[in-house]
Write an enzyme that holds these catalytic residues in place. Structure first.
Site, PDB file in Angstrom:
ATOM      1  N   LYS A   1      15.309  19.336   0.709  1.00  0.00           N
ATOM      2  CA  LYS A   1      16.262  20.352   0.215  1.00  0.00           C
ATOM      3  C   LYS A   1      15.630  21.217  -0.862  1.00  0.00           C
ATOM      4  O   LYS A   1      16.312  21.990  -1.526  1.00  0.00           O
ATOM      5  CB  LYS A   1      17.507  19.666  -0.353  1.00  0.00           C
TER       6      LYS A   1
ATOM      7  N   ARG B   1      -0.678   0.654   7.194  1.00  0.00           N
ATOM      8  CA  ARG B   1      -1.343  -0.379   6.409  1.00  0.00           C
ATOM      9  C   ARG B   1      -1.031  -0.288   4.912  1.00  0.00           C
ATOM     10  O   ARG B   1      -0.669  -1.283   4.276  1.00  0.00           O
ATOM     11  CB  ARG B   1      -2.879  -0.286   6.585  1.00  0.00           C
ATOM     12  N   THR B   2      -1.178   0.893   4.341  1.00  0.00           N
ATOM     13  CA  THR B   2      -1.073   1.019   2.881  1.00  0.00           C
ATOM     14  C   THR B   2       0.356   0.748   2.417  1.00  0.00           C
ATOM     15  O   THR B   2       0.586  -0.013   1.471  1.00  0.00           O
ATOM     16  CB  THR B   2      -1.537   2.420   2.451  1.00  0.00           C
TER      17      THR B   2
ATOM     18  N   ARG C   1       1.844   8.455  -1.892  1.00  0.00           N
ATOM     19  CA  ARG C   1       0.921   9.092  -0.944  1.00  0.00           C
ATOM     20  C   ARG C   1       1.391  10.527  -0.744  1.00  0.00           C
ATOM     21  O   ARG C   1       2.585  10.772  -0.487  1.00  0.00           O
ATOM     22  CB  ARG C   1       0.895   8.375   0.408  1.00  0.00           C
TER      23      ARG C   1
ATOM     24  N   HIS D   1      -8.570   7.763  -2.138  1.00  0.00           N
ATOM     25  CA  HIS D   1      -7.692   6.674  -1.658  1.00  0.00           C
ATOM     26  C   HIS D   1      -8.252   5.411  -2.322  1.00  0.00           C
ATOM     27  O   HIS D   1      -8.945   4.606  -1.706  1.00  0.00           O
ATOM     28  CB  HIS D   1      -7.776   6.613  -0.138  1.00  0.00           C
TER      29      HIS D   1
HETATM   30  N1   CP Z   1      -6.188   3.114   5.954  1.00  0.00           N
HETATM   31  C1   CP Z   1      -4.984   3.638   5.725  1.00  0.00           C
HETATM   32  O1   CP Z   1      -4.734   4.295   4.700  1.00  0.00           O
HETATM   33  O2   CP Z   1      -4.074   3.403   6.729  1.00  0.00           O
HETATM   34  P1   CP Z   1      -2.573   3.920   6.712  1.00  0.00           P
HETATM   35  O3   CP Z   1      -2.624   5.424   6.816  1.00  0.00           O
HETATM   36  O4   CP Z   1      -1.923   3.292   7.912  1.00  0.00           O
HETATM   37  O5   CP Z   1      -1.947   3.492   5.428  1.00  0.00           O
END
Ligand code: CP
Length: 323
Positions: free
Chosen positions: A91, A63-64, A113, A141
C-alpha cells in the site's frame, strides 16, 4: 555444562566485510557449540526466552527463512514471519515505517531480506532492535558465507578457522551474487586463497581488487582447488543477457560429470542453493558423495543460532549460558 562467555558487541550483522578475523572466528566457535546442542535429545535452550524475532522477507527464500525460524525456536524466542506481498508495503508504506512499526510491536530482532543493497544497514542505523541481513540485493549474504565457511572448516578439520593453504574456487555469476561477495570476504580474512571463474561479463578482472584471482578457464582451474562453490545465474538481478545461451554457459562453466573428473579426489563440492540442475551443476555431481550441499543447509541452523544469540546478547538480551 557449557558456558559461552561473549565479548561480542555488535547488535547487528549486516556484512562480513565489517567483521574482524577474531569476530569471524568467534562466530564459528559459537556455531560449533550450537551444533553440539543440536545433537542432543532436547535441542532447545533458553537463551532468547521472552525475545521476539520478526522474519521480514521482501524477496523469496526457502533455506534462509526456515533456518532463521528454526534457529529462533531452538533458542526459545517467539517468531513472526511477514512477507512483502502480505504487508502494507503493497500500500506504499516505506521500509523504515514498516520496521519502526515492528519495533513498536516490541520486536527484538528483525531478520531482513531485501532486493536493495544496504537495506539492512539502513535499518540497523535507525532501530534499537538487532537487524540481521538475510541478503541485500547483490551486496552481501553474511550468514550464507558463515555457514559455507563453517562447512569448509568442519570438513577440513580446521575448526580453529585458519584456512591458510586452502584454495577455493567460486564459479558462476559473481557480479550479481551477494553470496560470492560475502564468501570472498570471509574466506580471504581466514587466510584461504580464492579464485573466481565464469564468463568475463559476469566475472570482470576488476574483482581482483577484493584480494582474489580471476580466471575464465575452468578446466585449468579445477585440478588446483580444494573446494568448488557453484553459483546460480541470478536472472532476477540481470537486466540484459550476459552470455549467449544457458547451453553455452553450461558447456564452458557448468560442473558436468566429465569435468568433475578433473577435481582432486577429496575436493568439496558446494552450492548455496537453490540449484538449477543441469545448468551450473549436473544432478549426478550435486547428489554425489563429494557434495556437501545439504551439510551446508544443516550448518545454517547452528550458524544462525550463533548469530541471533550473539547479536541479541549485545543488546543485553541473551544469557551467556547456553545450556
Ligand atoms: N541460499 C539461500 O539464500 O537460499 P534461499 O534463497 O532459499 O534462502
Amino acid at each position: 555444562m557449557k558456558t559461552l562467555m561473549t565479548n561480542w558487541t555488535r547488535k547487528d550483522l549486516t556484512s562480513i566485510a565489517d567483521l574482524s578475523v577474531a569476530e569471524l572466528r568467534h562466530l564459528l566457535t559459537t556455531a560449533s557449540a550450537f551444533k553440539d546442542v543440536g545433537t542432543r535429545e532436547i535441542k532447545k535452550v533458553p537463551a532468547l526466552r521472552g525475545k521476539t524475532l520478526v522474519n521480514f522477507f521482501v524477496e523469496p527464500s526457502t533455506r534462509t527463512r526456515i533456518s532463521f525460524e528454526l534457529a529462533a525456536f531452538r533458542l526459545s524466542a517467539d517468531v513472526v514471519n511477514i512477507s512483502a506481498s502480505t504487508s502494507s508495503l503493497t500500500k506504499g508504506e516505506t521500509l523504515k515505517d514498516t520496521a519502526c512499526n515492528l519495533e513498536a510491536l516490541l520486536a527484538d530482532i528483525i531478520v531482513l531480506r531485501h532486493s536493495s543493497a544496504g537495506a539492512a544497514q539502513f535499518l540497523a542505523e535507525r532501530l534499537g532492535a538487532s537487524v540481521i541481513n538475510a541478503g541485500d540485493g547483490a551486496h552481501e549474504h553474511p550468514t550464507q558465507a558463515l555457514l559455507d565457511t563453517f562447512t569448509i572448516c568442519e570438513h577440513r578439520g580446521k575448526m580453529d578457522g585458519n584456512l591458510a593453504g586452502l584454495h577455493v574456487a567460486i564459479i558462476g555469476d559473481i557480479l550479481f551474487s551477494r553470496v560470492a561477495r560475502s564468501n570472498i570476504h570471509a574466506l580471504t580474512k581466514l587466510g584461504a586463497r580464492v579464485t573466481l571463474c565464469g564468463p568475463a561479463t559476469l566475472v570482470p578482472r576488476s574483482l581482483e581488487s577484493l584480494g582474489v584471482t580471476v580466471t575464465h578457464d575452468l578446466d585449468a582451474l579445477l585440478p588446483q582447488v580444494d573446494v568448488v562453490n557453484l553459483l546460480r545465474i541470478q536472472h532476477e538481478r540481470q537486466r540484459k543477457e550476459y552470455f549467449p545461451s544457458l547451453g553455452e554457459y553450461t558447456s564452458l562453466f557448468g560442473l558436468t560429470k566429465a569435468r568433475a573428473e578433473f577435481l582432486k579426489p577429496d575436493a568439496l563440492i558446494m552450492h548455496p542453493g537453490p540449484i538449477n540442475r543441469g545448468v551450473e551443476i549436473d544432478s549426478d555431481i550435486a547428489d554425489s558423495g563429494r557434495s556437501v550441499i545439504l551439510d551446508q543447509v544443516t550448518n545454517g541452523l547452528a550458524v544462525r543460532m550463533a548469530v541471533l544469540y550473539l547479536c541479541a546478547g549485545a543488546r543485553g538480551g541473551s544469557e551467556t549460558r547456553i545450556t
